[in-house]
Design a protein around this motif. Structure first.
Motif, PDB file in Angstrom:
ATOM      1  N   ALA A  13       0.589  -1.212  -0.012  1.00 51.63           N
ATOM      2  CA  ALA A  13      -0.206  -0.567   0.276  1.00 51.63           C
ATOM      3  C   ALA A  13       0.773   1.402  -0.113  1.00 51.63           C
ATOM      4  O   ALA A  13       1.932   1.891   0.675  1.00 51.63           O
ATOM      5  N   VAL A  14       0.498   1.741  -0.772  1.00 47.98           N
ATOM      6  CA  VAL A  14       1.066   3.353  -0.995  1.00 47.98           C
ATOM      7  C   VAL A  14       0.571   4.822  -1.063  1.00 47.98           C
ATOM      8  O   VAL A  14      -0.512   4.436  -1.968  1.00 47.98           O
ATOM      9  N   LYS A  15       1.106   5.402  -0.302  1.00 41.69           N
ATOM     10  CA  LYS A  15      -0.162   6.749  -0.198  1.00 41.69           C
ATOM     11  C   LYS A  15       0.637   8.047  -1.206  1.00 41.69           C
ATOM     12  O   LYS A  15       2.445   8.404  -1.439  1.00 41.69           O
ATOM     13  N   ILE A  16      -0.236   8.035  -2.544  1.00 40.91           N
ATOM     14  CA  ILE A  16      -0.021   9.489  -2.665  1.00 40.91           C
ATOM     15  C   ILE A  16      -0.647  10.378  -2.638  1.00 40.91           C
ATOM     16  O   ILE A  16      -1.988  10.835  -2.508  1.00 40.91           O
ATOM     17  N   VAL A  17       0.274  11.659  -2.497  1.00 35.87           N
ATOM     18  CA  VAL A  17      -0.617  13.054  -2.875  1.00 35.87           C
ATOM     19  C   VAL A  17      -1.399  14.221  -3.615  1.00 35.87           C
ATOM     20  O   VAL A  17      -0.003  13.776  -5.054  1.00 35.87           O
ATOM     21  N   ILE A  18      -2.204  14.212  -3.999  1.00 32.17           N
ATOM     22  CA  ILE A  18      -2.429  14.541  -5.639  1.00 32.17           C
ATOM     23  C   ILE A  18      -2.674  16.387  -4.332  1.00 32.17           C
ATOM     24  O   ILE A  18      -3.567  16.795  -3.903  1.00 32.17           O
ATOM     25  N   ALA A  19      -1.646  17.221  -5.212  1.00 27.97           N
ATOM     26  CA  ALA A  19      -1.778  18.971  -4.701  1.00 27.97           C
ATOM     27  C   ALA A  19      -1.903  19.595  -5.660  1.00 27.97           C
ATOM     28  O   ALA A  19      -1.792  19.386  -7.471  1.00 27.97           O
ATOM     29  N   GLY A  20      -2.031  20.853  -5.839  1.00 35.68           N
ATOM     30  CA  GLY A  20      -1.742  21.762  -6.640  1.00 35.68           C
ATOM     31  C   GLY A  20      -2.537  23.235  -6.097  1.00 35.68           C
ATOM     32  O   GLY A  20      -3.653  23.482  -5.232  1.00 35.68           O
ATOM     33  N   GLY A  21      -2.923  24.031  -7.044  1.00 33.30           N
ATOM     34  CA  GLY A  21      -3.356  25.358  -7.166  1.00 33.30           C
ATOM     35  C   GLY A  21      -5.286  24.937  -6.728  1.00 33.30           C
ATOM     36  O   GLY A  21      -5.768  23.920  -7.143  1.00 33.30           O
ATOM     37  N   PHE A  22      -6.087  26.049  -6.368  1.00 31.78           N
ATOM     38  CA  PHE A  22      -7.331  25.993  -6.698  1.00 31.78           C
ATOM     39  C   PHE A  22      -7.990  25.979  -7.740  1.00 31.78           C
ATOM     40  O   PHE A  22      -7.959  26.656  -8.801  1.00 31.78           O
ATOM     41  N   GLY A  23      -9.338  24.633  -8.165  1.00 31.98           N
ATOM     42  CA  GLY A  23      -9.260  24.210  -9.057  1.00 31.98           C
ATOM     43  C   GLY A  23      -8.752  23.403 -10.138  1.00 31.98           C
ATOM     44  O   GLY A  23      -9.177  24.266 -11.144  1.00 31.98           O
ATOM     45  N   VAL A  24      -7.519  23.115 -10.130  1.00 32.26           N
ATOM     46  CA  VAL A  24      -7.153  22.626 -11.282  1.00 32.26           C
ATOM     47  C   VAL A  24      -7.226  21.822 -11.572  1.00 32.26           C
ATOM     48  O   VAL A  24      -6.521  21.104 -12.386  1.00 32.26           O
ATOM     49  N   GLY A  25      -7.787  20.097 -10.411  1.00 30.98           N
ATOM     50  CA  GLY A  25      -8.551  19.594 -11.317  1.00 30.98           C
ATOM     51  C   GLY A  25      -8.373  18.013 -10.117  1.00 30.98           C
ATOM     52  O   GLY A  25      -8.485  17.246 -10.353  1.00 30.98           O
ATOM     53  N   LYS A  26      -7.749  18.297  -8.920  1.00 30.48           N
ATOM     54  CA  LYS A  26      -7.655  17.725  -7.738  1.00 30.48           C
ATOM     55  C   LYS A  26      -9.009  16.319  -7.816  1.00 30.48           C
ATOM     56  O   LYS A  26      -8.408  15.199  -8.434  1.00 30.48           O
ATOM     57  N   THR A  27      -9.776  17.067  -7.032  1.00 29.59           N
ATOM     58  CA  THR A  27     -11.022  16.322  -7.712  1.00 29.59           C
ATOM     59  C   THR A  27     -10.891  14.892  -8.324  1.00 29.59           C
ATOM     60  O   THR A  27     -11.712  13.986  -7.899  1.00 29.59           O
ATOM     61  N   THR A  28     -10.976  15.792  -9.120  1.00 29.99           N
ATOM     62  CA  THR A  28     -11.807  15.727 -10.789  1.00 29.99           C
ATOM     63  C   THR A  28     -10.551  14.564 -11.013  1.00 29.99           C
ATOM     64  O   THR A  28     -11.111  12.908 -11.089  1.00 29.99           O
ATOM     65  N   MET A  29      -9.427  13.939 -10.444  1.00 27.97           N
ATOM     66  CA  MET A  29      -8.611  13.152 -10.878  1.00 27.97           C
ATOM     67  C   MET A  29      -8.765  11.844  -9.438  1.00 27.97           C
ATOM     68  O   MET A  29      -8.596  10.856 -10.242  1.00 27.97           O
ATOM     69  N   VAL A  30      -8.963  12.411  -8.510  1.00 28.15           N
ATOM     70  CA  VAL A  30      -8.969  11.588  -7.704  1.00 28.15           C
ATOM     71  C   VAL A  30     -10.503  10.185  -8.166  1.00 28.15           C
ATOM     72  O   VAL A  30     -10.405   8.932  -7.867  1.00 28.15           O
ATOM     73  N   GLY A  31     -10.920  11.235  -7.940  1.00 26.41           N
ATOM     74  CA  GLY A  31     -12.784  10.493  -8.842  1.00 26.41           C
ATOM     75  C   GLY A  31     -12.265  10.128 -10.455  1.00 26.41           C
ATOM     76  O   GLY A  31     -12.644   8.690 -10.319  1.00 26.41           O
ATOM     77  N   THR A  32     -11.303  10.377 -10.277  1.00 24.71           N
ATOM     78  CA  THR A  32     -11.295   9.587 -12.625  1.00 24.71           C
ATOM     79  C   THR A  32     -10.438   7.949 -11.690  1.00 24.71           C
ATOM     80  O   THR A  32     -10.732   7.191 -12.495  1.00 24.71           O
ATOM     81  N   VAL A  33      -9.949   7.607 -10.988  1.00 23.55           N
ATOM     82  CA  VAL A  33      -8.799   6.766 -10.828  1.00 23.55           C
ATOM     83  C   VAL A  33      -9.430   5.866  -9.949  1.00 23.55           C
ATOM     84  O   VAL A  33      -8.826   4.816 -10.087  1.00 23.55           O
ATOM     85  N   SER A  34     -10.265   6.436  -9.185  1.00 23.31           N
ATOM     86  CA  SER A  34     -10.274   5.957  -8.103  1.00 23.31           C
ATOM     87  C   SER A  34     -11.267   4.400  -8.140  1.00 23.31           C
ATOM     88  O   SER A  34     -12.204   4.472  -9.046  1.00 23.31           O
ATOM     89  N   GLU A  35     -11.147   3.586  -7.534  1.00 25.23           N
ATOM     90  CA  GLU A  35     -11.824   2.398  -8.291  1.00 25.23           C
ATOM     91  C   GLU A  35     -13.240   2.017  -6.691  1.00 25.23           C
ATOM     92  O   GLU A  35     -14.027   0.754  -7.431  1.00 25.23           O
ATOM     93  N   THR A  36     -13.231   2.641  -5.624  1.00 24.61           N
ATOM     94  CA  THR A  36     -14.382   3.091  -5.083  1.00 24.61           C
ATOM     95  C   THR A  36     -14.458   3.574  -5.606  1.00 24.61           C
ATOM     96  O   THR A  36     -13.936   4.688  -5.893  1.00 24.61           O
ATOM     97  N   THR A  37     -15.969   4.313  -4.155  1.00 24.71           N
ATOM     98  CA  THR A  37     -16.704   5.669  -4.191  1.00 24.71           C
ATOM     99  C   THR A  37     -15.390   6.832  -3.255  1.00 24.71           C
ATOM    100  O   THR A  37     -15.531   6.052  -2.723  1.00 24.71           O
TER     101      THR A  37
END
Length: 202
Positions: free
Chosen positions: A22-46
């Motif tokens: 199990a590996v932890k990866i952080v998705i960071a960046g500015g406001f509105g850059v697409g972090k929530t979208t990326m996590v939602g796109t790749v996540s195999e769970t809700t």
């Protein structure tokens, strides 16, 4: 002295399926850059999301220039999971982008193998705090330029120079809405982090 029962354990254990790393990866960046979208796109769970509706209280506090149509914001973190292969599972933690939530970054980033810094060429300066954060803490990271429709395209070397990145920091294009694109970014992140570990040990 090992008993006959103890001597038999390795043989039995060898036949058991190996638990994935199990590996932890952080998705960071500015406001509105697409972090929530990326996590939602790749996540195999809700994915777990801590989004709230933007209100008038954010006026003058959150800079929405360039992302005027955005109507929600992450106030704690996003969380998702993806299996890269049978023996490797990535747990993704998306950080909030606004300055008023930066105090949470230490908790979200603790124990991470590395990070993905998402960038938007329309608001490139917004990812400076993330780049600075991971550089100061010597956390391996890659920069992924989210290709928004209508945004001006630049050569990757131009972006690297504009962000004043080290020669060893990978920069790549991505589309946070596309699974294949996001997976490639995450694989690059893991490979980069592992190569950095090898350099430190040698």
């Amino acid at each position: 002295m090992r008993s006959d029962r103890d001597a038999g354990r390795p043989a039995r254990d060898a036949g058991r399926p190996k638990l994935p790393t199990a590996v932890k990866i952080v998705i960071a960046g500015g406001f509105g850059v697409g972090k929530t979208t990326m996590v939602g796109t790749v996540s195999e769970t809700t994915p777990l999301r801590t989004e709230e509706i933007l209100t008038d209280r954010g006026v003058g506090v959150d800079d929405t220039s360039g992302v005027e149509t955005k109507d929600t914001t992450t106030v704690a973190m996003d969380f998702g999971r993806i299996t890269i292969r049978g023996d490797l599972v990535l747990y993704l933690f998306g950080t909030p982008g606004q300055e008023r939530f930066w105090f949470m970054w230490d908790e979200v980033s603790r124990g991470a193998l590395g990070a993905v810094v998402l960038a938007d060429t329309r608001r490139l300066a917004d990812c400076f705090p993330s780049v600075d954060y991971f550089e100061r803490r010597k956390v391996p990271f890659v920069v992924a330029v989210n290709c928004f429709e209508g945004a001006q395209r630049y050569e990757l070397e131009e972006i690297k120079m504009a962000l004043n990145l080290g020669t060893d920091v990978p920069v790549m294009l991505c589309d946070a809405r596309e699974l294949k694109s996001c997976k490639q970014v995450l694989i690059e992140m893991v490979q980069h982090a592992m190569s950095q570990r090898v350099l430190v040990k040698s």
